[in-house]
Design a protein around this motif. Structure first.
Motif, PDB file in Angstrom:
ATOM      1  N   LEU A  18       0.817  -1.211   0.000  1.00  0.00           N
ATOM      2  CA  LEU A  18       0.000   0.000   0.000  1.00  0.00           C
ATOM      3  C   LEU A  18       0.852   1.262   0.000  1.00  0.00           C
ATOM      4  CD1 LEU A  18      -2.939  -0.921   2.404  1.00  0.00           C
ATOM      5  CD2 LEU A  18      -3.014  -0.566  -0.062  1.00  0.00           C
ATOM      6  N   SER A  19       1.928   1.276   0.765  1.00  0.00           N
ATOM      7  CA  SER A  19       2.770   2.466   0.778  1.00  0.00           C
ATOM      8  C   SER A  19       3.505   2.633  -0.547  1.00  0.00           C
ATOM      9  CB  SER A  19       3.774   2.402   1.927  1.00  0.00           C
ATOM     10  OG  SER A  19       4.686   1.343   1.735  1.00  0.00           O
ATOM     11  N   THR A  20       3.807   1.539  -1.223  1.00  0.00           N
ATOM     12  CA  THR A  20       4.458   1.625  -2.530  1.00  0.00           C
ATOM     13  C   THR A  20       3.481   2.126  -3.587  1.00  0.00           C
ATOM     14  OG1 THR A  20       5.918  -0.200  -1.941  1.00  0.00           O
ATOM     15  CG2 THR A  20       5.719   0.317  -4.268  1.00  0.00           C
ATOM     16  N   ILE A  21       2.264   1.601  -3.575  1.00  0.00           N
ATOM     17  CA  ILE A  21       1.263   2.004  -4.566  1.00  0.00           C
ATOM     18  C   ILE A  21       0.937   3.496  -4.427  1.00  0.00           C
ATOM     19  CG2 ILE A  21      -1.169   1.732  -5.187  1.00  0.00           C
ATOM     20  CD1 ILE A  21      -0.826  -1.261  -4.621  1.00  0.00           C
ATOM     21  N   ILE A  22       0.882   3.985  -3.224  1.00  0.00           N
ATOM     22  CA  ILE A  22       0.571   5.402  -3.006  1.00  0.00           C
ATOM     23  C   ILE A  22       1.679   6.290  -3.554  1.00  0.00           C
ATOM     24  CG2 ILE A  22       0.303   7.146  -1.202  1.00  0.00           C
ATOM     25  CD1 ILE A  22      -1.198   5.032   0.424  1.00  0.00           C
TER      26      ILE A  22
END
Length: 61
Positions: A18-22
């Motif tokens: 999730l932190s990468t996608i954001i």
């Protein structure tokens, strides 16, 4: 103990994804796609040219 370990792993993996996608922008995705296409085209033409160059120069066995 196994259930707790699975929850920790899934939490770490989920949080990382999730932190990468954001943080990935559309510009980065388009740039990656363009670079992949350029790399594939260059690779194809280099292998085609090398195949044509060495087609007539078969090495004796």
């Amino acid at each position: 103990m196994l259930q707790n370990d699975l929850q920790v792993r899934s939490g770490v993996v989920g949080g990382t994804l999730l932190s990468t996608i954001i943080n990935i922008s559309l510009h980065d995705v388009v740039f990656t796609i363009v670079m992949a296409v350029i790399g594939a085209v260059v690779s194809f033409f280099v292998s085609y040219i090398l195949r044509r160059l060495f087609k007539n120069n078969k090495m004796p066995r």
